[in-house]
Scaffold this motif. Sequence first.
Motif, mmCIF file in Angstrom:
data_model
loop_
_atom_site.group_PDB
_atom_site.id
_atom_site.type_symbol
_atom_site.label_atom_id
_atom_site.label_comp_id
_atom_site.label_asym_id
_atom_site.label_seq_id
_atom_site.Cartn_x
_atom_site.Cartn_y
_atom_site.Cartn_z
ATOM 1 N N GLU A 18 0.842 -1.196 0.000
ATOM 2 C CA GLU A 18 0.000 0.000 0.000
ATOM 3 C C GLU A 18 0.875 1.242 0.000
ATOM 4 O O GLU A 18 1.803 1.366 0.792
ATOM 5 N N GLY A 19 0.599 2.137 -0.935
ATOM 6 C CA GLY A 19 1.375 3.363 -1.064
ATOM 7 C C GLY A 19 2.492 3.269 -2.088
ATOM 8 O O GLY A 19 3.132 4.268 -2.406
ATOM 9 N N THR A 20 2.742 2.076 -2.615
ATOM 10 C CA THR A 20 3.796 1.899 -3.612
ATOM 11 C C THR A 20 3.378 2.552 -4.928
ATOM 12 O O THR A 20 2.251 2.409 -5.376
ATOM 13 N N LYS A 32 -0.701 5.429 -7.065
ATOM 14 C CA LYS A 32 -0.118 4.544 -6.062
ATOM 15 C C LYS A 32 -1.123 3.456 -5.714
ATOM 16 O O LYS A 32 -2.321 3.595 -5.947
ATOM 17 N N ASP A 34 -3.481 1.856 -3.481
ATOM 18 C CA ASP A 34 -4.251 2.243 -2.303
ATOM 19 C C ASP A 34 -4.459 1.025 -1.407
ATOM 20 O O ASP A 34 -4.286 1.091 -0.201
#
Length: 120
Positions: A18-20, A32, A34
Amino acid sequence: MSVFTTESHDLIASDRVEGTAVYNRQGEHLGKIDNFMVEKRSGQVRYAVLSFGGFLGIGNDHYPLPWSILTYDTDKGGYVIDLDKDVLDNAPRYAADARPDYDDTYGRNVYQYYGVVYPW
């Protein structure tokens, strides 16, 4: 340091995904990850949900992407998909407060949009 070099073997914790960042093959930043959707019984990841648009996370659209179309690129420190940015204009998406039912009909439509066979 890349996400994958700090993980052991072939497994990665969900909070590390998550956030990658997600890029297309042209190197454009698309958004990104989510979250991702996991099939309850098999444990297989079906979708990575791309967050894109909005400002400071407000008003972002969410695009479910078949997990199989993502490839991790250690040089970029993110996922890469073979997708032009303009393809997202008509892609299946939803607002954060309107998560769809991820039933078979929805899944087939998402997979079909990206030209991937829905395996379930």
